[in-house]
Write a protein that holds these residues in place. Sequence first.
Motif, short mmCIF file in Angstrom:
data_model
loop_
_atom_site.label_atom_id
_atom_site.label_comp_id
_atom_site.label_asym_id
_atom_site.label_seq_id
_atom_site.Cartn_x
_atom_site.Cartn_y
_atom_site.Cartn_z
N GLN A 1 0.84 -1.20 0.00
CA GLN A 1 0.00 0.00 0.00
C GLN A 1 0.88 1.26 0.00
O GLN A 1 0.64 2.19 -0.76
CB GLN A 1 -0.87 -0.03 1.25
CG GLN A 1 -2.23 0.53 1.11
CD GLN A 1 -3.00 0.29 2.41
OE1 GLN A 1 -2.49 -0.16 3.43
NE2 GLN A 1 -4.27 0.63 2.38
N GLN A 2 1.90 1.25 0.85
CA GLN A 2 2.79 2.41 0.94
C GLN A 2 3.54 2.63 -0.37
O GLN A 2 3.74 3.76 -0.79
CB GLN A 2 3.79 2.22 2.08
CG GLN A 2 3.17 2.29 3.46
CD GLN A 2 2.59 3.64 3.75
OE1 GLN A 2 1.45 3.91 3.44
NE2 GLN A 2 3.39 4.50 4.33
N ALA A 3 3.99 1.53 -0.99
CA ALA A 3 4.76 1.64 -2.23
C ALA A 3 3.95 2.31 -3.33
O ALA A 3 4.51 2.90 -4.26
CB ALA A 3 5.25 0.27 -2.67
N GLN A 4 2.65 2.22 -3.26
CA GLN A 4 1.79 2.81 -4.27
C GLN A 4 1.39 4.26 -3.93
O GLN A 4 0.77 4.92 -4.75
CB GLN A 4 0.54 1.95 -4.45
CG GLN A 4 0.86 0.58 -5.01
CD GLN A 4 -0.33 -0.34 -5.06
OE1 GLN A 4 -1.46 0.08 -4.84
NE2 GLN A 4 -0.09 -1.60 -5.34
N ASP A 5 1.78 4.71 -2.77
CA ASP A 5 1.45 6.06 -2.33
C ASP A 5 2.55 7.01 -2.79
O ASP A 5 3.70 6.90 -2.36
CB ASP A 5 1.33 6.08 -0.81
CG ASP A 5 0.98 7.45 -0.24
OD1 ASP A 5 0.93 8.44 -1.01
OD2 ASP A 5 0.78 7.54 0.98
N PRO A 6 2.23 7.99 -3.68
CA PRO A 6 3.27 8.90 -4.17
C PRO A 6 3.93 9.71 -3.05
O PRO A 6 5.12 10.02 -3.11
CB PRO A 6 2.54 9.81 -5.15
CG PRO A 6 1.09 9.54 -4.98
CD PRO A 6 0.93 8.26 -4.24
N ARG A 7 3.19 10.02 -1.99
CA ARG A 7 3.78 10.76 -0.87
C ARG A 7 4.83 9.91 -0.17
O ARG A 7 5.89 10.40 0.21
CB ARG A 7 2.70 11.21 0.11
CG ARG A 7 1.75 12.24 -0.47
CD ARG A 7 0.69 12.63 0.50
NE ARG A 7 -0.03 11.44 0.94
CZ ARG A 7 -0.97 11.43 1.87
NH1 ARG A 7 -1.31 12.54 2.48
NH2 ARG A 7 -1.60 10.32 2.19
N PHE A 8 4.53 8.63 -0.01
CA PHE A 8 5.49 7.74 0.65
C PHE A 8 6.75 7.59 -0.21
O PHE A 8 7.87 7.64 0.31
CB PHE A 8 4.85 6.37 0.90
CG PHE A 8 5.76 5.40 1.57
CD1 PHE A 8 6.07 5.52 2.91
CD2 PHE A 8 6.33 4.35 0.86
CE1 PHE A 8 6.91 4.62 3.54
CE2 PHE A 8 7.17 3.45 1.48
CZ PHE A 8 7.47 3.59 2.82
N ARG A 9 6.58 7.43 -1.51
CA ARG A 9 7.74 7.31 -2.41
C ARG A 9 8.58 8.59 -2.35
O ARG A 9 9.81 8.52 -2.31
CB ARG A 9 7.28 7.03 -3.84
CG ARG A 9 6.78 5.60 -4.02
CD ARG A 9 6.65 5.21 -5.47
NE ARG A 9 5.90 6.15 -6.27
CZ ARG A 9 4.61 6.03 -6.59
NH1 ARG A 9 3.93 5.00 -6.15
NH2 ARG A 9 4.02 6.93 -7.34
N ASP A 10 7.93 9.75 -2.31
CA ASP A 10 8.64 11.01 -2.19
C ASP A 10 9.42 11.07 -0.89
O ASP A 10 10.59 11.46 -0.85
CB ASP A 10 7.65 12.18 -2.29
CG ASP A 10 8.34 13.54 -2.23
OD1 ASP A 10 9.38 13.72 -2.90
OD2 ASP A 10 7.82 14.42 -1.51
N TYR A 11 8.77 10.65 0.19
CA TYR A 11 9.45 10.65 1.50
C TYR A 11 10.66 9.73 1.48
O TYR A 11 11.74 10.10 1.95
CB TYR A 11 8.49 10.26 2.63
CG TYR A 11 9.26 10.04 3.90
CD1 TYR A 11 9.76 11.12 4.62
CD2 TYR A 11 9.56 8.75 4.35
CE1 TYR A 11 10.53 10.92 5.75
CE2 TYR A 11 10.32 8.56 5.48
CZ TYR A 11 10.81 9.64 6.19
OH TYR A 11 11.57 9.46 7.30
N LYS A 12 10.51 8.52 0.94
CA LYS A 12 11.62 7.57 0.94
C LYS A 12 12.81 8.09 0.12
O LYS A 12 13.96 7.89 0.50
CB LYS A 12 11.17 6.20 0.41
CG LYS A 12 10.19 5.48 1.31
CD LYS A 12 10.66 5.36 2.74
CE LYS A 12 11.56 4.20 2.99
NZ LYS A 12 11.97 4.07 4.40
#
Length: 153
Positions: free
Chosen positions: A103-114
């Motif tokens: 779920q997180q991997a599909q979240d653009p905000r999470f990808r930006d944070y990582k």
Amino acid sequence: MLATPQAQQYRQRQRFQHEARQFFAQAERLPAGERERRAQALQRNIDAYEGAGELSAGETVLLRVALIRATVADPARQAELVEALAARYRGEAERRNAQWLQQQAQDPRFRDYKRREQEIVAEVMAMRAFPRGLSRDEYLRQRLQAERERVYR
């Protein structure tokens, strides 16, 4: 007030907790049939509370392990059942964690944070001195927290 659904649920939960404490305190002295009947009733309540999200996995495991110890006389069989229970909960936790990561991997905000997390870690690790006399770990923690707050606003 005592007739509200919330008050009734609270009293039921209190009764469950009381019955569980009594069962575990008395289990050794109960006749086998009575011990089994009460253990099954307790098991049904544990299942219901767990299913409703009213018991954490940790609370549930502790109760289930206590039930195994109270109802299974053979220590070797107890160990087998406890290990099977632990494996079941580990598997469930791994499944939920994998689902969350997907779920997180599909979240653009999470990808930006990582992406930013890697940059911040590299930047902080290259520093020799830190503002306000902070340690490297504390400064890194604060920077990452600020980035999470920025991304998830």
